[in-house]
Design an enzyme around this catalytic site. Structure first.
Site, PDB file in Angstrom:
ATOM      1  CG  MET A   1     -72.456  17.109 -14.280  1.00 57.78           C
ATOM      2  SD  MET A   1     -73.486  17.623 -12.733  1.00 57.78           S
ATOM      3  CE  MET A   1     -73.576  19.426 -13.202  1.00 57.78           C
ATOM      4  CB  CYS A   2     -69.046  12.033 -12.701  1.00 52.42           C
ATOM      5  SG  CYS A   2     -67.652  13.179 -13.043  1.00 52.42           S
TER       6      CYS A   2
END
Length: 264
Positions: free
Chosen positions: A1-2
């Site tokens: 994920m970011c």
């Protein structure tokens, strides 16, 4: 994920040190190579930089690492694409106007089966679930309040909206209008407050340290919020799942927790 990075201060401060370590996670110590962005509030204005290249190699990111832009509220993001192609319009943070002020938003996570009805002036330009959620939040706030409400009312409204969106998945985010910084946690988020007496800080992702006592005054206060701790010799406090914290002038001034269950 970011990954997310935010800064909230009581006096304009640069983010060069923290951003240097953060950018390393875009290809050197992490796999977040699908674009990046950062927004700096300056008065009523916003300096907004985004690039679809990885922050580790982006010439625009090199500018941020070398140019000490000073701000009291900063939101930064490095992207690992899940929803939406790798493109400039899908890079966070996103910027919109509400109540005569710019608002900045960046998100880490995935929202499943999320398709809110947008009826107002806020529409996504890109194809991310993140920008869709941001547009819906601003639309909802505008419908509730014709002008910016008192801070306590705004905090509660943002908490309610965050709880609703969180039923669709992972909703770690940062949101700011330049006067306050909202940070919401579904899974991972940490913060610390740097204040007098300042000490030496060492980055986790880069061989770099700063003695903050030599570059600050005793009245300075800086809150840093990040997905994973940036330094290895400071004490970071972890958010609880479902927790929303509001930072003003370098301090968490409000905190609330909603019942949280991660969507699957």
């Amino acid at each position: 994920m970011c990954q997310l990075l935010g800064m909230n201060c009581n006096t304009p401060t640069d983010i060069v040190f923290s951003f240097t370590g953060f950018a390393c996670r875009a290809g050197r110590t992490g796999e977040h190579v699908d674009g990046w962005g950062v927004a700096f509030f300056e008065g009523h204005g916003v300096r907004h930089f985004v690039d679809h290249q990885a922050a580790l190699v982006s010439p625009v990111a090199e500018l941020i690492r070398r140019y000490p832009i000073k701000s009291q509220n900063v939101v930064a993001h490095i992207r690992k694409a899940t929803v939406g192609k790798v493109s400039l319009e899908n890079c966070h943070p996103f910027v919109r106007e509400l109540w005569g002020r710019y608002w900045v938003f960046a998100h880490n996570g995935d929202l499943k089966n999320y398709s809110p009805l947008l009826t107002g002036p806020y529409l996504p330009v890109g194809t991310t679930d993140s920008e869709l959620a941001f547009c819906w939040m601003l639309q909802s706030l505008r419908e509730r309040f014709p002008t910016r409400p008192a801070q306590a009312q705004l905090n509660e409204a943002v908490r309610e909206l965050s709880a609703e969106i969180s039923t669709h998945g992972t909703f770690n985010y940062m949101l700011s209008d330049g006067t306050a910084l909202f940070a919401h946690c579904s899974t991972n988020l940490y913060y610390l407050v740097r204040q007098y007496p300042f000490t030496l800080a060492k980055l986790c992702d880069e061989d770099m340290s700063v003695d903050f006592a030599s570059v600050t005054t005793p009245s300075d206060r800086i809150a840093m919020i990040v997905t994973e701790p940036l330094t290895n010799n400071e004490v970071w406090t972890r958010f609880q799942p479902g927790e929303l914290k509001v930072f003003i002038d370098g301090l968490p001034v409000a905190s609330s927790i909603h019942e949280f269950q991660l969507a699957v």
